[in-house]
Design a protein around this motif. Structure first.
Motif, mmCIF file in Angstrom:
data_model
loop_
_atom_site.group_PDB
_atom_site.id
_atom_site.type_symbol
_atom_site.label_atom_id
_atom_site.label_comp_id
_atom_site.label_asym_id
_atom_site.label_seq_id
_atom_site.Cartn_x
_atom_site.Cartn_y
_atom_site.Cartn_z
ATOM 1 N N VAL A 172 4.769 -10.856 2.750
ATOM 2 C CA VAL A 172 5.703 -10.167 3.640
ATOM 3 C C VAL A 172 5.062 -8.836 4.057
ATOM 4 C CG1 VAL A 172 7.977 -9.109 3.860
ATOM 5 C CG2 VAL A 172 7.711 -11.234 2.573
ATOM 6 N N LEU A 176 8.293 -4.915 6.855
ATOM 7 C CA LEU A 176 9.521 -5.681 6.602
ATOM 8 C C LEU A 176 10.009 -5.542 5.162
ATOM 9 C CD1 LEU A 176 9.037 -9.077 8.491
ATOM 10 C CD2 LEU A 176 10.484 -7.151 9.133
ATOM 11 N N ARG A 180 13.716 -6.635 3.778
ATOM 12 C CA ARG A 180 13.745 -7.996 3.278
ATOM 13 C C ARG A 180 14.661 -8.137 2.053
ATOM 14 N NH1 ARG A 180 10.854 -10.319 -0.770
ATOM 15 N NH2 ARG A 180 10.419 -12.561 -0.622
#
Length: 498
Positions: A172, A176, A180
């Motif tokens: 990821v 983000l 997340r």
């Protein structure tokens, strides 16, 4: 609009332009990928075993590399699993995506340093295509949830292994990370029901804008949210406007989802697998998913109705036709060669090349030569459930040959309803009519009194979840088998009938 959202819109336009360049030159793009794959793997064990040094054309390739499934490729995969280098691809994989095969036991799908970036890039580009087309980027400031498997990885001979979704969780991007969800500890919970409850606890206070996952398991999450609050998901998360999904056709779930959410939301369909990321929905206006021709994967296609012939013709992307059911064969920069993924696709566009997933080559009903596929039963269910205003939670279809003397066999539709309709006979009649419209073989068998019209068997509330739990396949990347040529799933559901 935030700086982050403005930046996302600018980046989206740049990426969309790059995609258009290779998508507008499909055959040249695939030829380049093909050449690079053969050149890079020519010194490997597999490359030497199959004379890659003398492969110049696709015809050369088909003469030397037969179509294989996992079992066929297993002699080389087992060497990789044992820790040997330069077997299927130069060096060693960086991961094994571990999947559970129906006939092979555990399957170890290699992921290499060359193939891994394409898994991440494809998921990102799907979202960027959405932003480029709609201009909607405000969701990047909210919270995003990705329902996935545990990110805890094991190790085998120095190579990390786990579920694909768990592996991807390690990639990821930093921008983000703060958005997340769920958190690491929640994501590591193995028991799916416990995990869903923890996700509900964690997300209820948040401003959720994007929710992603396999529809059946996201549905379970939505139902728990509603049970906990008594509210529609759209009320709980007023800024939730984008659902991202893959793994199964969303259409049979759409009506139920809109009821749970309380309104329509935009959606993006993905076509990922442990073996590669093959396509994503690049347009909110046009049907199908853009086939990723520039992602280290060379595609071949075999007509599904010829697949079991002795020497079926292997077509390249420039040779396919629209609305034909094809088995998709892949060769990849993870070291899969002439690999039968098992999925069937149909092209809905050839400019650019867009596909829909029509089913699995092993998942069909042809007990009498009808060859009914997943796309057909899902379309029939979509039409009839909307027409009769019936909400369907899940369903599976199987042939029933075990009938009394003098009674014709039939297709049994095992359906879990939100509320069982009063007139099941009408629903069965309409489903049968829709199936006859779509499948001429099925029509002939009904008209010729070889089969009787299908029957609907209601499954009790949460029956499919109970069945999947009993099979050890509740949650994660596991999916209910939509149809089969045998009674394994149907018989397994027998204790969960309404």
């Amino acid at each position: 609009m935030s700086i982050k959202a403005v930046g996302a819109r600018i980046f989206a336009r740049i990426v969309k332009h790059r995609i258009k360049k290779w998508a507008s030159r499909p055959e040249a793009t695939q030829e380049k990928v093909f050449r690079e794959l053969i050149d890079q793997a020519s010194k490997t064990t597999f490359g030497k075993d199959h004379d890659f040094e003398n492969i110049r054309t696709h015809k050369d390739f088909t003469a030397r590399v037969p179509i294989r499934d996992y079992e066929g490729l297993r002699p080389w995969v087992d060497q990789v699993v044992e820790g040997r280098e330069d077997v299927l691809w130069p060096g060693k994989p960086i991961y094994f995506a571990k999947t559970s095969g129906t006939t092979s036991g555990a399957k170890y799908i290699p992921i290499t340093k060359e193939s891994m970036p394409f898994h991440i890039e494809a998921a990102r580009n799907a979202i960027l295509c959405y932003i480029a087309q709609t201009g909607n980027a405000n969701f990047v400031d909210g919270k995003m949830i990705f329902l996935q498997g545990s990110p805890v990885l094991e190790e085998k001979n120095g190579i990390k292994l786990g579920r694909l979704s768990g592996i991807v969780a390690h990639y990821v991007p930093p921008y983000l990370q703060k958005n997340r969800m769920p958190g690491w500890d929640t994501n590591c919970i193995e028991d799916w029901e416990t995990k869903v409850e923890a996700i509900v606890d964690e997300t209820l206070p948040e401003d959720m804008t994007v929710i992603s996952g396999i529809p059946s398991w996201v549905q379970m999450y939505f139902e728990r949210l509603q049970q906990r609050t008594g509210k529609k998901v759209g009320e709980i998360f007023p800024n939730f406007n984008l659902f991202i999904y893959g793994g199964v056709n969303f259409e049979p779930y759409r009506q139920r989802f809109e009821g749970l959410i309380g309104r329509k939301v935009d959606s993006i369909e993905l076509f990922p697998a442990s073996e590669g990321f093959f396509a994503y929905q690049d347009s909110q206006k046009d049907p199908g998913m853009l086939l990723l021709l520039n992602s280290g994967i060379f595609y071949e296609f075999i007509r599904a109705d010829e697949f079991f012939d002795e020497n079926p013709q292997r077509l390249t992307v420039g040779q396919v036709e629209k609305n034909v059911n094809y088995v998709m064969i892949i060769s990849t920069n993870a070291g899969l060669w002439g690999y039968n993924l098992g999925d069937t696709v149909q092209f809905v566009s050839t400019d650019p090349y867009r596909v829909i997933v029509s089913g699995r080559i092993k998942h069909f009903i042809s007990a009498f030569g009808e060859h009914v596929i997943a796309k057909e039963v899902e379309q029939a269910m979509k039409v009839v459930s909307a027409e009769l205003e019936v909400k369907v939670r899940e369903f599976s279809v199987a042939p029933q040959l075990n009938v009394e003397d003098g009674v014709l066999p039939y297709h049994e539709w095992l359906i879990e309803f939100e509320d069982i309709p009063q007139n099941l006979d009408l629903m069965a009649k309409r489903l049968d009519e829709e199936m006859q419209k779509q499948n001429s073989y099925y029509f002939d068998l009904i008209a010729g009194k070889v089969l009787q019209p299908l029957k609907v068997t209601p499954v009790r509330h949460d029956g499919f979840n109970g069945f999947m739990k009993k099979m050890g396949k509740l949650g994660g990347q596991n999916k209910v088998q939509r149809l089969a040529n045998d009674r394994k799933v149907a018989d397994g559901l027998s204790e969960f009938l309404a």
